[in-house]
Design an enzyme around this catalytic site. Structure first.
Site, PDB file in Angstrom:
ATOM      1  N   HIS A 147       0.838  -1.192   0.000  1.00 59.89           N
ATOM      2  CA  HIS A 147       0.000   0.000   0.000  1.00 59.89           C
ATOM      3  C   HIS A 147       0.880   1.250   0.000  1.00 59.89           C
ATOM      4  O   HIS A 147       0.665   2.179   0.776  1.00 59.89           O
ATOM      5  CB  HIS A 147      -0.920   0.010   1.221  1.00 59.89           C
ATOM      6  CG  HIS A 147      -1.915  -1.093   1.251  1.00 59.89           C
ATOM      7  ND1 HIS A 147      -2.740  -1.336   2.341  1.00 59.89           N
ATOM      8  CD2 HIS A 147      -2.246  -2.033   0.322  1.00 59.89           C
ATOM      9  CE1 HIS A 147      -3.527  -2.381   2.079  1.00 59.89           C
ATOM     10  NE2 HIS A 147      -3.237  -2.817   0.869  1.00 59.89           N
ATOM     11  N   SER A 148       1.855   1.303  -0.867  1.00 58.34           N
ATOM     12  CA  SER A 148       2.817   2.408  -0.885  1.00 58.34           C
ATOM     13  C   SER A 148       2.162   3.706  -1.339  1.00 58.34           C
ATOM     14  O   SER A 148       1.378   3.724  -2.297  1.00 58.34           O
ATOM     15  CB  SER A 148       3.967   2.067  -1.844  1.00 58.34           C
ATOM     16  OG  SER A 148       4.595   0.866  -1.471  1.00 58.34           O
TER      17      SER A 148
END
Length: 535
Positions: A470-471
């Site tokens: 989930h960058s």
């Protein structure tokens, strides 16, 4: 990039077309480090940000109420909840899919209620929190996986209505090119010809970077857009001083905890994953279990006041500042997953349940930067996981471990913890792991953890924390003086004709799987671009 497909003949993606034919195209969208939509966000877990999340961004035009139309536009929603926040004719189907393990679903919901967490009808309704929900997925009612390539790009490639739409795949973008301070195209290299000469695709009006939180900063820095100290160390001339590029990296810190169960083979994916169930036969039979991602319950949870106080002064201060007066913000996000989450040869043959856990708003920050001017030069990537100086992020996960375990201990299917995937508590500890022939019955008291037990949890966390993929945050949409990279119209500061439309732009995290937010960013970006281009 999902959403960047206006209903016109403007060119946004390129596939298999010689570069000389593209010289006069108006828009270029590198995606995922390549030209085109090569890395469509394609996860299955339907999860939305909270109302407070978008409000915390503090960006004009990006409030929750202003983004709800894009949330509705993207989805065909087959689930419970309000028409005011859900859409019913979008390109991405949201449904239960074709399969659910009903026994473990209800078992988990009942167990969560025993420790104070109720079932909530629509946990993705923006204004609901501190409970559990029967999960929905990015899976169609026909069992087909939903994603941005499938929902947005492929139908337009196949349609005769978009003759200027081209997608060039298997190509690496090196950098944006400029004429003066105006973006003029991108420089790229086909991956099938690693030693070939770099090629350039030109744009008359606009270049849009959509390479993601890990891909966009290097593309910017290779031309000289970024922190002067970083660029000089990499041997790159400084064109525009933008110190925020590559900074503010955020991810959700993930932990997974598997449990033994008494479930039947058709109630988890373990038989399919281990080969006990023949996958080829299941495909030939179009088996309904193939329309299942085995994630049947989602949770957004908060601690009690007593649990907050027990975590110490540093945690209490963070709670009072960021959560206490914001009941819309969960601390823990978790999912019930019906299979063992690693190599099945590591455990005895059987059926497993797993708790997948991450916390929504980590304080820790990382960074990603180039170390040289070429595509193949190594990137300097620091995740920053658990790096906040007061270790509040670790304390969040200490509470998360204890909370998810209390839920599982109350499930009828529970038969103990899989030893090698939980903290190693000292012999004789009241927190010691167990393996049972039958589930506990009657009133089940909560485990009392000692200071030594807490240290065992912390040690396990430090050694085993992982990424949710989930960058976000590395080219933040914020004022330039606050290390922002783009303004509210997605324009990169200091240059012309260059926008960023991906998950590098959120300045703050969201309490959700980030696919939904990514598509919302794409839809909002498309609207901005359509208006600016007069399409």
């Amino acid at each position: 990039m999902a959403g960047l497909l206006p209903t016109s003949n403007a060119t946004l993606f390129y596939r298999g077309v010689k570069e000389e034919k593209l010289a006069n195209r108006e828009l270029i969208v590198p995606s995922g480090g390549t030209l085109g939509g090569g890395s469509s966000i394609n996860l299955l877990m339907y999860s939305r940000a909270q109302r407070d999340d978008f409000e915390a961004w503090g960006v004009p035009g990006w409030s929750t109420d202003e983004l709800i139309p894009y949330m509705k536009k993207l989805e065909t929603y087959v689930g419970p909840g309000s028409d005011a926040v859900h859409g019913y004719d979008g390109p991405i189907v949201v449904s239960e899919g074709t399969y659910r393990a009903n026994r473990s679903t209800q078992d988990f919901i009942d167990a969560a209620s025993q420790i104070g967490y109720p079932e909530i009808e629509d946990l993705s309704g923006l204004d609901f929190n501190n409970g559990v929900q029967r999960a929905l997925h990015y899976i169609g009612t026909n069992g087909l996986r939903q994603g941005t390539a499938y929902g947005y790009v492929h139908p337009k490639i196949a349609s005769a209505s978009y003759p200027n739409l081209h997608v060039l795949v298997d190509s690496q973008v090196k950098r944006v090119t400029f004429q003066g301070k105006k973006a003029s195209g991108v420089e790229y290299k086909p991956k099938s010809q690693p030693d070939s000469t770099l090629r350039i695709v030109k744009a008359r009006k606009m270049v849009i970077l959509s390479c993601g939180a890990l891909g966009t900063p290097p593309v910017m820095e290779r031309f000289g857009l970024g922190n002067p100290d970083v660029l000089k160390a990499a041997g790159i001339d400084v064109k525009i001083d933008l110190p925020g590029v590559g900074e503010n990296y955020q991810d959700h810190h993930l932990m997974t905890y598997p449990y033994y169960t008494n479930l039947y083979p058709n109630e988890t994916l373990d038989a399919l994953i281990s080969g006990r169930l023949n996958a080829t036969e299941q495909i030939q039979q179009n088996a309904s279990i193939l329309g299942w991602n085995a994630q049947d319950v989602g949770c957004k949870l908060r601690p009690t006041d007593a649990e907050v106080a027990a975590l110490g002064q540093a945690f209490q201060e963070t709670w009072d500042k960021e959560y206490k007066d914001h009941p819309n913000k969960p601390l823990l996000l978790s999912a019930l997953v019906n299979f063992f989450p690693a190599d099945p040869s590591l455990v005895p043959e059987g059926q497993y349940l797993t708790s997948s856990v991450f916390t929504g708003y980590p304080l820790s920050r990382g960074s990603i930067h180039v170390t040289g001017p070429e595509i193949d030069d190594q990137l300097n990537f620091k995740t920053g996981f658990f790096s906040d100086p007061k270790e509040v992020d670790i304390l969040k996960h200490v509470w998360a471990y204890k909370t998810q375990r209390e839920i599982f201990r109350r499930m009828k299917a529970y038969r103990g913890e899989v030893e090698s995937f939980h903290p190693a508590f000292l012999p004789g500890s009241g927190a010691a792991l167990v393996k049972l022939d039958e589930a506990p019955s009657g009133d089940i008291p909560k485990i009392k953890y000692t200071a030594e037990d807490d240290e065992a949890i912390k040690d396990w966390l430090r050694k085993n924390v992982g990424t949710t993929w989930h960058s976000l945050g590395t080219c933040a949409m914020a004022p330039r003086e606050e290390k922002g990279t783009v303004d509210c119209h997605l324009n990169v500061y200091g240059v012309e004709g260059l926008k960023i439309a991906d998950m590098s732009i959120p300045p703050q995290n969201v309490a959700a799987n980030t696919m939904n937010t990514a598509i919302v960013v794409g839809e909002k970006a498309a609207d901005i671009i359509i208006k600016e281009m007069g399409l």
